[in-house]
Design a protein around this motif. Sequence first.
Motif, PDB file in Angstrom:
ATOM      1  N   THR A 150      74.225  48.801  29.886  1.00  0.00           N
ATOM      2  CA  THR A 150      73.857  48.640  28.487  1.00  0.00           C
ATOM      3  C   THR A 150      74.901  47.761  27.805  1.00  0.00           C
ATOM      4  N   ALA A 151      76.167  48.034  28.094  1.00  0.00           N
ATOM      5  CA  ALA A 151      77.249  47.234  27.532  1.00  0.00           C
ATOM      6  C   ALA A 151      77.082  45.770  27.944  1.00  0.00           C
ATOM      7  N   ALA A 152      76.751  45.551  29.223  1.00  0.00           N
ATOM      8  CA  ALA A 152      76.581  44.175  29.709  1.00  0.00           C
ATOM      9  C   ALA A 152      75.450  43.477  28.961  1.00  0.00           C
ATOM     10  N   ALA A 153      74.350  44.195  28.734  1.00  0.00           N
ATOM     11  CA  ALA A 153      73.199  43.588  28.050  1.00  0.00           C
ATOM     12  C   ALA A 153      73.538  43.252  26.603  1.00  0.00           C
ATOM     13  N   ILE A 154      74.271  44.129  25.947  1.00  0.00           N
ATOM     14  CA  ILE A 154      74.669  43.882  24.557  1.00  0.00           C
ATOM     15  C   ILE A 154      75.538  42.622  24.490  1.00  0.00           C
ATOM     16  N   ALA A 155      76.517  42.558  25.399  1.00  0.00           N
ATOM     17  CA  ALA A 155      77.433  41.421  25.391  1.00  0.00           C
ATOM     18  C   ALA A 155      76.694  40.132  25.738  1.00  0.00           C
ATOM     19  N   TYR A 156      75.767  40.230  26.672  1.00  0.00           N
ATOM     20  CA  TYR A 156      74.986  39.058  27.066  1.00  0.00           C
ATOM     21  C   TYR A 156      74.188  38.537  25.870  1.00  0.00           C
ATOM     22  N   GLY A 157      73.478  39.435  25.210  1.00  0.00           N
ATOM     23  CA  GLY A 157      72.678  39.047  24.051  1.00  0.00           C
ATOM     24  C   GLY A 157      73.547  38.424  22.974  1.00  0.00           C
ATOM     25  N   HIS A 158      74.703  39.008  22.769  1.00  0.00           N
ATOM     26  CA  HIS A 158      75.618  38.504  21.752  1.00  0.00           C
ATOM     27  C   HIS A 158      76.126  37.114  22.115  1.00  0.00           C
ATOM     28  N   GLN A 159      76.518  36.956  23.386  1.00  0.00           N
ATOM     29  CA  GLN A 159      77.078  35.682  23.831  1.00  0.00           C
ATOM     30  C   GLN A 159      76.053  34.558  23.781  1.00  0.00           C
ATOM     31  N   GLN A 160      74.823  34.878  24.138  1.00  0.00           N
ATOM     32  CA  GLN A 160      73.774  33.867  24.122  1.00  0.00           C
ATOM     33  C   GLN A 160      73.308  33.570  22.700  1.00  0.00           C
ATOM     34  N   GLY A 161      73.832  34.341  21.746  1.00  0.00           N
ATOM     35  CA  GLY A 161      73.394  34.160  20.367  1.00  0.00           C
ATOM     36  C   GLY A 161      71.947  34.583  20.189  1.00  0.00           C
ATOM     37  N   ILE A 162      71.463  35.419  21.098  1.00  0.00           N
ATOM     38  CA  ILE A 162      70.049  35.801  21.032  1.00  0.00           C
ATOM     39  C   ILE A 162      69.880  37.293  20.814  1.00  0.00           C
ATOM     40  N   LEU A 163      70.993  37.937  20.409  1.00  0.00           N
ATOM     41  CA  LEU A 163      70.905  39.387  20.224  1.00  0.00           C
ATOM     42  C   LEU A 163      69.814  39.733  19.209  1.00  0.00           C
ATOM     43  N   ASP A 164      69.868  39.065  18.059  1.00  0.00           N
ATOM     44  CA  ASP A 164      68.872  39.361  17.022  1.00  0.00           C
ATOM     45  C   ASP A 164      67.478  38.982  17.501  1.00  0.00           C
ATOM     46  N   ASP A 165      67.447  37.841  18.227  1.00  0.00           N
ATOM     47  CA  ASP A 165      66.204  37.360  18.777  1.00  0.00           C
ATOM     48  C   ASP A 165      65.622  38.364  19.778  1.00  0.00           C
ATOM     49  N   MET A 166      66.504  38.838  20.683  1.00  0.00           N
ATOM     50  CA  MET A 166      66.093  39.818  21.684  1.00  0.00           C
ATOM     51  C   MET A 166      65.543  41.066  21.008  1.00  0.00           C
ATOM     52  N   LEU A 167      66.217  41.431  19.906  1.00  0.00           N
ATOM     53  CA  LEU A 167      65.878  42.692  19.259  1.00  0.00           C
ATOM     54  C   LEU A 167      64.612  42.605  18.412  1.00  0.00           C
ATOM     55  N   SER A 168      64.300  41.384  17.946  1.00  0.00           N
ATOM     56  CA  SER A 168      63.171  41.297  17.015  1.00  0.00           C
ATOM     57  C   SER A 168      61.909  40.726  17.659  1.00  0.00           C
ATOM     58  N   ARG A 169      62.009  40.354  18.959  1.00  0.00           N
ATOM     59  CA  ARG A 169      60.821  39.792  19.620  1.00  0.00           C
ATOM     60  C   ARG A 169      59.644  40.757  19.605  1.00  0.00           C
ATOM     61  N   ASN A 170      58.457  40.189  19.554  1.00  0.00           N
ATOM     62  CA  ASN A 170      57.265  41.032  19.635  1.00  0.00           C
ATOM     63  C   ASN A 170      57.115  41.575  21.046  1.00  0.00           C
ATOM     64  N   ALA A 347      83.452  45.306  29.167  1.00  0.00           N
ATOM     65  CA  ALA A 347      84.419  45.622  28.110  1.00  0.00           C
ATOM     66  C   ALA A 347      83.975  44.991  26.790  1.00  0.00           C
ATOM     67  N   HIS A 348      83.421  43.767  26.859  1.00  0.00           N
ATOM     68  CA  HIS A 348      82.943  43.101  25.634  1.00  0.00           C
ATOM     69  C   HIS A 348      81.841  43.919  24.967  1.00  0.00           C
ATOM     70  N   GLY A 349      80.908  44.392  25.774  1.00  0.00           N
ATOM     71  CA  GLY A 349      79.812  45.193  25.227  1.00  0.00           C
ATOM     72  C   GLY A 349      80.321  46.479  24.600  1.00  0.00           C
ATOM     73  N   ALA A 350      81.344  47.074  25.231  1.00  0.00           N
ATOM     74  CA  ALA A 350      81.917  48.313  24.700  1.00  0.00           C
ATOM     75  C   ALA A 350      82.556  48.050  23.334  1.00  0.00           C
ATOM     76  N   ALA A 351      83.222  46.892  23.199  1.00  0.00           N
ATOM     77  CA  ALA A 351      83.841  46.555  21.911  1.00  0.00           C
ATOM     78  C   ALA A 351      82.766  46.335  20.848  1.00  0.00           C
ATOM     79  N   LEU A 352      81.663  45.674  21.234  1.00  0.00           N
ATOM     80  CA  LEU A 352      80.569  45.471  20.278  1.00  0.00           C
ATOM     81  C   LEU A 352      79.989  46.815  19.842  1.00  0.00           C
ATOM     82  N   ARG A 353      79.867  47.728  20.784  1.00  0.00           N
ATOM     83  CA  ARG A 353      79.372  49.067  20.462  1.00  0.00           C
ATOM     84  C   ARG A 353      80.341  49.785  19.502  1.00  0.00           C
ATOM     85  N   ALA A 354      81.632  49.664  19.780  1.00  0.00           N
ATOM     86  CA  ALA A 354      82.625  50.280  18.901  1.00  0.00           C
ATOM     87  C   ALA A 354      82.506  49.700  17.495  1.00  0.00           C
TER      88      ALA A 354
END
Length: 508
Positions: A150-170, A347-354
């Motif tokens: 889960t941490a990896a996916a969060i960090a990936y989405g954040h890094q790709q700049g697609i976190l919001d995109d990933m989250l709001s897709r239909n 670790a990046h994903g964990a920091a984003l979660r924090a």
Amino acid sequence: MAPPVIGIDLGTTYSAVARLDENGRPETLNNAEGDKLTPSVLLFDDNNVIVGKEALKAIATDASHVAMCMKRELGQRFFRQELEGRHYPPEALQAWVLNKLRLDTSKIVGPFEKAVITVPAYFDEVRRKATQDAGYIAGLDVLDIINEPTAAAIAYGHQQGILDDMLSRNRPMRLLVYDLGGGTFDITIMEIASGAFVALATDGDVRLGGQDWDQRLVDFVADDFLKQFGVDPREDPNTAGRLWRDCEDAKRTLSARSKTTIPCDYQGHASRTEVTREQFEKLTADLLNRTSFTTRQTLQAAGLTWDDIDRILLVGGSTRMPAVVDLLQQMSGKEPDTSIAADEVVAHGAALRAGILMQNDTGERPRFNIKNVNSHSLGVVAVDPATKRPRNAILIPRNTPLPVSAKRTFKTQKDGQNSVLVQIVEGESATPDHCVQVGRCSVRDLPPELPAETPIEVRFHYEENGRLQIKVAVADAKKEIRHEINRENSLTREQLNTWRRFISGAST
Ligand code: ADP
Ligand code: MG
């Protein structure tokens, strides 16, 4: 000043710490030695415990004083190996690693307590609690325990700049996270949409990792040595330690080159064994096959095919082996994503979660939710009415989205039964002996006139952080008990405090 936002990847072989910078971007922090990764290894040197690189080096000279792979033994009462005449609980050993990470990090960000720590998705209740306890012993205030994929996916989405995109897709986006580290293998299929990370299925192997690949090389070289000189370099712990370090090094070389040579010295004899990448891949093919088997199974468990998978994330240092990338390409017909730093992303994903959790403290709306599934079925031991044999009565099947509440009704067995013992087990087998004993609780002093077959209601409430609450009610007797998992092997509050003062010097 706002407190630092810290995430910790507490790995079996290597650990990493990340913080969010002032722009909310995660960055890996170096340890006191200037490295991004800290070996999760301890050296017991008289009254000193040395953590990290120096401890790892000592495997070649002082192997009997070195502790490693403690993560594999979380949940056991004691670490297998005696260290300077003492048996330590694995969570205390893990706490030494966390304490070093805390001290090194506080040199950069100032003193802090709050942090998010990650665990493999496959970790059961007992191991999650042990990880949380290790954090407490290390003087940390553990905000949350989240799953590594889960941490990896969060960090990936954040890094790709697609976190919001990933989250709001239909249409939900589906990620397959393949994490092959030093000691564990973890596979998770995640669905990301409408503001949430949902784990659809998760599986893995807590005893499969890069070290098994190392061991194959060790055996290859040692067998060769034995044939040549009639002595086995594995029989001396320090020689075995040095050989293992050389083999691990050779393995990394083989990720970049097609062949290498591994030296071995023992009892006045010396050998140099040449290994090609092809040979290495043959020696370890069955290990890789185990990962592909589990991957296919997990895909099936999620009710998906490769066509449904949008991205494949490679996490963990061992995914640098070219054979891993080839395997996933062959299996999926897709190109795995290698844009993320395999050993920092967790670790990046964990920091984003924090960051999210600490924002919640200040009343802002969180940007996303995490929805986990339980990785093992949870049930209680009941007597099968037909066979009169104990069996595992499952309340929460594996891969159920969390949090979840579940209820099942059982019956007392005989007239005037004095008490009811509820044994909580985790696992898929119908035979309780083949499951992990998670804990037990009992309802006592039932009224003497209670007839046989009086209903007993057992309720489970399982939280996303892996904590399990149990409620047992014997309705006719107006008796009810509530219970939080009583781990068979967990340390008491008093013991935790003693370890905390001893290891981190933090107040209790
Ligand atoms: P963990 O999270 O399990 O502690 P990591 O994700 O840090 O582990 O991965 C550590 C493992 O990755 C070790 O077994 C190490 O040998 C292996 N590894 C690191 N770099 C490479 C590489 N270039 N080629 C092959 N294996 C590697
Ligand atoms: Mg890892």
